[in-house]
Design an enzyme around this catalytic site. Structure first.
Site, short mmCIF file in Angstrom:
data_model
loop_
_atom_site.label_atom_id
_atom_site.label_comp_id
_atom_site.label_asym_id
_atom_site.label_seq_id
_atom_site.Cartn_x
_atom_site.Cartn_y
_atom_site.Cartn_z
CG ASP A 13 -1.88 -1.19 1.21
OD1 ASP A 13 -2.19 -1.70 0.12
OD2 ASP A 13 -2.26 -1.63 2.31
N GLY A 15 1.58 2.96 -2.62
CA GLY A 15 1.19 3.84 -3.73
C GLY A 15 1.75 3.33 -5.06
CE LYS A 16 2.42 -2.55 -4.27
NZ LYS A 16 2.11 -2.12 -2.91
N GLY A 40 -4.56 -4.30 -3.72
CA GLY A 40 -5.53 -3.25 -4.04
C GLY A 40 -4.74 -2.03 -4.44
CG HIS A 41 -2.02 -2.09 -6.96
ND1 HIS A 41 -1.10 -2.65 -7.81
CD2 HIS A 41 -1.75 -2.62 -5.74
CE1 HIS A 41 -0.33 -3.49 -7.12
NE2 HIS A 41 -0.71 -3.49 -5.87
CD GLN A 225 0.75 -8.96 -2.37
OE1 GLN A 225 1.40 -9.65 -3.16
NE2 GLN A 225 -0.50 -8.63 -2.65
CG ASP A 334 -0.11 14.43 0.76
OD1 ASP A 334 0.65 13.56 0.30
OD2 ASP A 334 -1.33 14.24 0.95
P1 GDP Z 1 -0.71 0.31 -3.54
O1 GDP Z 1 -1.32 -0.96 -3.07
O2 GDP Z 1 0.77 0.37 -3.30
O3 GDP Z 1 -1.04 0.63 -4.98
O4 GDP Z 1 -1.34 1.46 -2.66
P2 GDP Z 1 -2.90 1.60 -2.24
O5 GDP Z 1 -3.68 2.07 -3.40
O6 GDP Z 1 -3.37 0.37 -1.54
O7 GDP Z 1 -2.80 2.69 -1.10
C1 GDP Z 1 -2.29 3.96 -1.34
C2 GDP Z 1 -3.36 4.99 -0.97
O8 GDP Z 1 -2.76 6.28 -0.88
C3 GDP Z 1 -4.44 5.13 -2.03
O9 GDP Z 1 -5.64 5.49 -1.40
C4 GDP Z 1 -3.91 6.28 -2.90
O10 GDP Z 1 -4.98 6.95 -3.58
C5 GDP Z 1 -3.28 7.15 -1.86
N1 GDP Z 1 -2.12 7.94 -2.30
C6 GDP Z 1 -1.13 7.60 -3.16
N2 GDP Z 1 -0.17 8.56 -3.20
C7 GDP Z 1 -0.58 9.53 -2.34
C8 GDP Z 1 0.00 10.76 -1.90
O11 GDP Z 1 1.09 11.15 -2.30
N3 GDP Z 1 -0.70 11.46 -0.98
C9 GDP Z 1 -1.89 11.04 -0.47
N4 GDP Z 1 -2.48 11.82 0.44
N5 GDP Z 1 -2.47 9.90 -0.86
C10 GDP Z 1 -1.81 9.15 -1.77
P1 IMO Z 2 -0.88 -4.21 -2.21
O1 IMO Z 2 -0.43 -4.78 -3.52
C1 IMO Z 2 -0.94 -4.58 2.13
C2 IMO Z 2 -1.00 -8.63 3.80
C3 IMO Z 2 -2.25 -9.06 4.56
C4 IMO Z 2 -1.63 -9.99 5.57
C5 IMO Z 2 -0.52 -10.68 4.77
C6 IMO Z 2 -0.91 -12.04 4.20
O2 IMO Z 2 -2.17 -3.48 -2.28
O3 IMO Z 2 0.22 -3.43 -1.57
P2 IMO Z 2 -2.48 -12.75 2.17
O4 IMO Z 2 -3.93 -12.47 1.91
O5 IMO Z 2 -1.58 -12.22 1.12
O6 IMO Z 2 -2.19 -14.18 2.49
O7 IMO Z 2 -2.16 -11.94 3.53
O8 IMO Z 2 -0.22 -9.80 3.70
N1 IMO Z 2 -1.25 -8.13 2.43
C7 IMO Z 2 -1.17 -6.84 2.07
N2 IMO Z 2 -0.98 -5.74 2.82
N3 IMO Z 2 -1.04 -4.47 0.80
C8 IMO Z 2 -1.21 -5.56 0.04
O9 IMO Z 2 -1.21 -5.52 -1.31
C9 IMO Z 2 -1.34 -6.82 0.68
N4 IMO Z 2 -1.52 -8.09 0.23
C10 IMO Z 2 -1.45 -8.87 1.31
O10 IMO Z 2 -2.89 -7.96 5.16
O11 IMO Z 2 -1.00 -9.25 6.59
MG MG Z 3 -2.84 -1.63 -1.83
#
Ligand code: GDP
Ligand code: IMO
Ligand code: MG
Length: 432
Positions: A13, A15-16, A40-41, A225, A334
């Site tokens: 999570d 911000g990939k 979840g991206h 991840q 930010d």
């Molecule tokens: P990912 O799994 O690495 O793609 O990241 P996620 O989408 O799960 O979580 C990142 C969250 O941060 C999302 O809700 C994005 O919309 C948000 N996000 C990404 N970059 C920024 C940033 O620079 N600032 C803020 N405030 N939110 C951001």
């Molecule tokens: P993205 O790609 C954050 C975490 C789960 C748990 C552990 C094992 O959005 O960054 P699993 O369901 O994979 O067997 O769970 O890994 N986890 C993540 N945490 N971002 C993710 O994906 C994750 N995918 C799995 O919360 O701790």
């Molecule tokens: Mg994510």
């Protein structure tokens, strides 16, 4: 640096998705190489939010080929749902654009059942998985009883592989867990339907990528991840069931490592983690709440509140080593605008003695006490910044400190969730 691998440098999570979306116009192909719908991206463009779980984050850009590689475990129902959502807002995700590897493994409904049942059995020691069946699907793959997409779309093989899988699963579900058995016949009917819908997308994606690479196409390898969730290098056993580190990009997409030219690590300006396991800089109280509120730190897949804490530089340095990072993108700077002072962890101590690297032994890792250096905050919003000069000097000093300790040069700083809210220092496709 023609081809780039994008990986999470923390616990996911980071911000990939945002970074891959941003870089996609400069690439021809975007390929996911591991994980599944546990990811979840999030992409936010002109206020419109798209959350992708399996489809690569280049999908918003017409003409970019998006590949779900052999290393991904794919829940076909989840994929179809995602494709339907994309279509509902005018993105066809048609077979020309979206390809699924014939070697990718299928996540079956009983993998989800097993995932949840095993978590229940672990009680207080639960991993806190996403419940998407990821662990059991990779187990089946390693145990050589998995179902691949080439099996799914071949009726006689589908029937045979499913029968064996159901028999095995039912033995565990009924005798081991005291649960109801899976109805194999109903599942077969349902799989025939999804197979028909997905068959046009199924391809030999390793060969496709190789051909495109040889003809000079640029490929973005999109990780899911993060480094600390890697099966080998993460905080085992509180990890996911795949290799998340950059080297997996080659294996999980079916091309040789010589095509991986650069590795861009994505890190938040602080840390978060969903699920259980060690997190040395976690802030359980008001600071954690403030980070969660400011950063909207709730899981993009499960909606669970993310645990929040300060930036951990020893772990970032570790991520640089494990992935061979050639650059770093720092996101969510930010969010730190609300803090007058910003502690960063610069090292650990156990019983007063310094610890150089994160210990493999979980009990030792859990005893690590972070050593903090407190840096001045800036208390001004950053969303408008597009050049490094637009940042207050304290924010620039924060970045310089990270760059030094993380041992990787920062190419990009994200200052908001929108695609446009970013400062690009240099193009990661060009050598640092
Ligand atoms: P990912 O799994 O690495 O793609 O990241 P996620 O989408 O799960 O979580 C990142 C969250 O941060 C999302 O809700 C994005 O919309 C948000 N996000 C990404 N970059 C920024 C940033 O620079 N600032 C803020 N405030 N939110 C951001
Ligand atoms: P993205 O790609 C954050 C975490 C789960 C748990 C552990 C094992 O959005 O960054 P699993 O369901 O994979 O067997 O769970 O890994 N986890 C993540 N945490 N971002 C993710 O994906 C994750 N995918 C799995 O919360 O701790
Ligand atoms: Mg994510």
């Amino acid at each position: 640096m023609a081809n780039q691998v994008i990986v999470g440098a923390q616990w996911g999570d980071e911000g990939k998705g945002k970074v891959v979306d941003l870089l996609s116009p400069r690439a021809d192909v975007v390929v996911r190489f591991q994980g599944g719908a546990n990811a979840g991206h999030t992409l936010i463009v002109d206020g419109h939010k798209t959350v992708l779980h399996l489809v690569p984050s280049g999908i918003l850009h017409p003409g970019k080929t998006c590949v779900i590689g052999n290393g991904v475990v794919v829940d076909p129902w989840a994929l179809l749902e995602e494709m339907a959502e994309l279509r509902s807002y005018g993105l066809p995700a048609d077979p020309d654009q979206l390809k699924v590897s014939e070697r990718a493994h299928v996540v079956l409904p009983f993998h989800r059942l097993l995932d949840k049942a095993r978590e229940g059995l672990r009680g207080g020691g639960a991993i806190g998985t996403t419940g998407r069946g990821i662990g059991p699907a990779y187990e089946a793959k390693a145990a050589r009883r998995g179902m691949r997409f080439c099996d799914l779309v071949d009726p006689p093989t589908l029937e045979r592989v499913l029968a064996a899988g159901v028999e095995e699963a039912n033995a565990v579900l009924t005798r081991g867990l005291g649960m109801a058995p899976v109805d194999g016949a109903a599942l077969l009917d349902s799989l025939r339907e999804v197979a028909a819908a997905l068959a046009p997308h199924v391809a030999d994606t390793g060969a496709l990528l190789d051909e495109r690479l040889r003809s000079g196409a640029r490929v973005l390898f999109e990780g899911a991840q993060g480094t600390l969730l890697d099966l080998d290098h993460g905080t085992y056993p509180f990890v996911t069931s795949s290799s998340t580190a950059a080297a997996a990009a080659a294996l999980g997409s079916g091309v040789g490592p010589r095509w991986l030219d650069g590795v861009l690590g994505i890190a938040k300006a602080y840390c978060t983690r969903v699920g259980s396991g060690p997190f040395p800089t976690e802030q359980a109280g008001a600071v954690g709440e403030e980070l969660r509120a400011g950063g909207g730190e709730y899981g993009a897949t499960t909606g669970r509140p993310r645990r929040c804490g300060w930036l951990d530089l020893p772990l970032l340095r570790y991520a640089t080593r494990v992935n061979g990072l050639t650059s770093l993108a720092l996101t969510k700077l930010d969010v730190l605008s609300r803090f007058p002072e910003i502690p960063v962890c610069t090292g650990y101590r156990i019983d007063g003695r310094p610890v150089e690297r994160p210990p493999a032994n979980l009990a030792l890792f859990q005893r690590c006490e972070p050593v903090y250096e407190v840096l001045p905050g800036w208390l001004t919003p950053l969303g408008h910044a597009r050049r490094i000069e637009d940042l207050p000097s304290a924010a620039r000093a924060y970045l310089e400190r990270i760059e030094r300790d993380a041992d990787a040069p920062i190419c990009m700083v994200s200052v908001g969730a929108e695609r446009s809210e970013v400062i690009e220092l240099w193009d990661p496709f060009k050598t640092a």
